[in-house]
Design a protein around this motif. Structure first.
Motif, mmCIF file in Angstrom:
data_model
loop_
_atom_site.group_PDB
_atom_site.id
_atom_site.type_symbol
_atom_site.label_atom_id
_atom_site.label_comp_id
_atom_site.label_asym_id
_atom_site.label_seq_id
_atom_site.Cartn_x
_atom_site.Cartn_y
_atom_site.Cartn_z
ATOM 1 N N MET A 1 0.690 -1.270 -0.071
ATOM 2 C CA MET A 1 0.096 0.017 -0.007
ATOM 3 C C MET A 1 0.748 1.280 -0.079
ATOM 4 S SD MET A 1 -3.337 -0.733 2.526
ATOM 5 C CE MET A 1 -4.371 -2.040 2.015
ATOM 6 N N ILE A 2 0.459 2.265 -0.793
ATOM 7 C CA ILE A 2 1.385 3.213 -1.033
ATOM 8 C C ILE A 2 0.470 4.784 -0.805
ATOM 9 C CG2 ILE A 2 2.353 4.860 -2.735
ATOM 10 C CD1 ILE A 2 3.345 2.479 -4.438
ATOM 11 N N PHE A 3 1.130 5.335 0.346
ATOM 12 C CA PHE A 3 0.377 6.515 0.899
ATOM 13 C C PHE A 3 1.016 7.925 0.345
ATOM 14 C CE2 PHE A 3 -0.816 3.329 3.881
ATOM 15 C CZ PHE A 3 -2.127 3.480 4.225
ATOM 16 N N GLY A 4 0.035 8.768 -0.243
ATOM 17 C CA GLY A 4 0.719 10.096 -0.668
ATOM 18 C C GLY A 4 1.369 9.949 -2.047
ATOM 19 N N GLY A 5 2.142 11.148 -2.122
ATOM 20 C CA GLY A 5 2.809 11.205 -3.463
ATOM 21 C C GLY A 5 4.216 10.587 -3.566
ATOM 22 N N ILE B 1 -0.048 3.016 11.226
ATOM 23 C CA ILE B 1 0.137 2.075 10.210
ATOM 24 C C ILE B 1 1.240 0.984 10.893
ATOM 25 C CG2 ILE B 1 1.590 1.558 8.130
ATOM 26 C CD1 ILE B 1 0.259 4.292 7.269
ATOM 27 N N ARG B 2 2.316 1.472 11.693
ATOM 28 C CA ARG B 2 3.132 0.597 12.464
ATOM 29 C C ARG B 2 2.592 -0.337 13.251
ATOM 30 N NH1 ARG B 2 5.908 4.250 14.205
ATOM 31 N NH2 ARG B 2 5.213 4.499 16.089
ATOM 32 N N LYS B 3 1.706 0.094 14.212
ATOM 33 C CA LYS B 3 1.103 -0.793 14.723
ATOM 34 C C LYS B 3 0.164 -1.906 14.354
ATOM 35 C CE LYS B 3 -0.148 -1.056 19.550
ATOM 36 N NZ LYS B 3 0.766 -0.983 20.775
ATOM 37 N N LEU C 1 -3.171 5.123 -1.941
ATOM 38 C CA LEU C 1 -4.088 5.798 -1.123
ATOM 39 C C LEU C 1 -3.543 7.361 -0.594
ATOM 40 C CD1 LEU C 1 -4.500 2.890 1.646
ATOM 41 C CD2 LEU C 1 -6.112 3.625 0.187
ATOM 42 N N SER C 2 -4.397 8.275 -0.491
ATOM 43 C CA SER C 2 -3.670 9.554 0.070
ATOM 44 C C SER C 2 -3.027 9.370 1.271
ATOM 45 C CB SER C 2 -4.960 10.413 -0.256
ATOM 46 O OG SER C 2 -5.947 10.282 0.965
ATOM 47 N N THR C 3 -2.364 10.607 1.713
ATOM 48 C CA THR C 3 -2.053 10.450 3.001
ATOM 49 C C THR C 3 -2.898 10.501 3.991
ATOM 50 O OG1 THR C 3 -1.979 12.924 2.815
ATOM 51 C CG2 THR C 3 0.069 11.838 2.392
ATOM 52 N N ARG C 4 -4.063 10.701 3.613
ATOM 53 C CA ARG C 4 -5.464 10.802 4.596
ATOM 54 C C ARG C 4 -6.151 9.395 4.446
ATOM 55 N NH1 ARG C 4 -3.480 14.478 7.844
ATOM 56 N NH2 ARG C 4 -3.428 16.667 6.636
ATOM 57 N N GLY C 5 -5.735 8.357 3.649
ATOM 58 C CA GLY C 5 -6.322 7.086 3.485
ATOM 59 C C GLY C 5 -7.466 6.909 2.486
ATOM 60 N N HIS C 6 -7.542 8.072 1.746
ATOM 61 C CA HIS C 6 -8.492 8.138 0.482
ATOM 62 C C HIS C 6 -8.020 7.094 -0.482
ATOM 63 C CE1 HIS C 6 -11.305 9.385 -2.227
ATOM 64 N NE2 HIS C 6 -10.723 9.433 -3.208
ATOM 65 N N TYR C 7 -8.891 6.337 -0.813
ATOM 66 C CA TYR C 7 -8.594 5.150 -1.987
ATOM 67 C C TYR C 7 -8.614 5.856 -3.519
ATOM 68 C CZ TYR C 7 -9.078 0.978 -4.812
ATOM 69 O OH TYR C 7 -8.824 0.032 -5.715
ATOM 70 N N LEU D 1 -5.360 12.462 10.759
ATOM 71 C CA LEU D 1 -4.281 12.151 11.540
ATOM 72 C C LEU D 1 -3.182 12.783 10.832
ATOM 73 C CD1 LEU D 1 -6.137 9.264 11.143
ATOM 74 C CD2 LEU D 1 -4.145 8.014 11.877
ATOM 75 N N ASN D 2 -2.358 13.250 11.839
ATOM 76 C CA ASN D 2 -1.159 14.142 11.360
ATOM 77 C C ASN D 2 -0.131 12.943 11.001
ATOM 78 O OD1 ASN D 2 0.239 13.420 13.602
ATOM 79 N ND2 ASN D 2 0.281 15.495 14.559
ATOM 80 N N ARG D 3 1.218 13.429 10.617
ATOM 81 C CA ARG D 3 2.371 12.441 10.126
ATOM 82 C C ARG D 3 2.467 11.322 11.474
ATOM 83 N NH1 ARG D 3 5.242 11.688 5.986
ATOM 84 N NH2 ARG D 3 4.804 14.068 5.058
#
Length: 295
Positions: A1-5, A243-245, A26-32, A234-236
């Motif tokens: 899964m790839i988040f963001g740019g 995601i780690r958890k 996915l966007s950094t906010r989780g939008h598919y 969520l911020n970074r």
């Protein structure tokens, strides 16, 4: 899964396609946004049987009752587990109501009845969770599109990530994520992935988010509010922690798959459940399907 740019080179895409590795964007906010998926393997007969079964009301009700009853059972186990340190009469009453509605699911005569009883149990479940978590994360019921508080923001993102894990396994078994048995067919809605998600929500995502909050690994200050929509994001820092958890949870062994004689990682357990579902579709009924039930 790839988040963001993040860019994936043409060579990397080719390698993923050759190895049968699906990539979700996915966007950094989780939008598919979409998926990169190899089409090298397709069992057309299984797909045809899936569509036929999705139109079979008797079989759809059978698997709906199995999955939703297991979902409520798993929520009850999680609620009781976290309630041990908070002996509250209101929580006991809410959990008791959940048990009643879980039993009603088993005796439901229609799909609508089963879904209705599950919805009532879900409302009581989230009331219990709100009573249990740290004050800074208190929330008022389940809300989404957009989520209005940090707790709902985290579980919404967690559900999205888990949904597309399941989505990939469904496609790998030559089934369509869009023809389900519990959820109605809607445009751009992966109904079957949503069906299978139900038995895993509390076990994987809710448990992970509760652990993050109760372990003080995230704080209310790790979230941002959109002034126009009211969405809480969520911020970074919070995104990385979640995601780690969640990934650590997916790699944790579980012994809750009754038909296996050994523990397997949660990710592998999902693989087994999708494999079992595919077998049920091949044989034309859901008699042998056993949803995940924790203890």
């Amino acid at each position: 899964m790839i988040f963001g740019g993040i860019e994936l080179t043409a060579k990397a895409q080719e390698e993923c396609l050759e190895r049968g590795i699906s990539v979700t964007f996915l966007s950094t906010r989780g939008h598919y946004f979409g998926r990169l998926q190899s089409t090298g393997h397709m069992n057309a007969l299984r797909l045809k049987k899936q569509i036929q079964l999705s139109e079979n009301k008797e079989e759809s009700l059978k698997i709906t009752k199995k999955i939703l009853e297991a979902k409520v059972h798993n929520q009850i186990v999680l609620a009781r587990r976290y309630s041990r340190n908070y002996p509250d009469a209101d929580n006991r009453s809410l959990i008791n109501n959940m048990s009643i509605n879980g039993r009603k699911i088993e005796s439901s005569d229609t799909l609508e009845q089963a879904i209705g009883y599950e919805g009532i149990a879900a409302r009581d479940y989230f009331k219990v969770l709100s009573n249990l978590i740290d004050t800074e994360f208190k929330f008022s019921g389940r809300n989404r599109r957009p989520p209005k508080d940090p707790f709902n923001s985290m579980i919404s993102l967690g559900y999205t990530i888990l949904l597309y894990e399941i989505y990939a396994e469904i496609e790998a078994r030559s089934m369509s994520p869009y023809f389900g048995f519990i959820h109605q067919i809607k445009e751009n809605h992966p109904a079957l992935a949503s069906d299978l998600l139900e038995e895993w929500r509390a076990v994987i995502v809710d448990a992970t988010v509760l652990s993050l909050i109760q372990g003080h690994e995230v704080h209310a200050s790790d979230f941002e509010r959109d002034s126009e929509t009211g969405a809480v994001m969520l911020n970074r820092t919070a995104l990385s922690a979640l995601i780690r958890k969640l990934e650590n949870k997916m790699r944790t062994d579980t012994q809750y798959i009754d038909y296996l004689d050994r523990p397997v990682m949660f990710r592998r357990a999902i693989w087994w459940q999708v494999k079992t579902l595919a077998g049920c579709i091949d044989q034309g009924d859901f008699d042998s399907y056993k949803p995940l039930r924790i203890r």
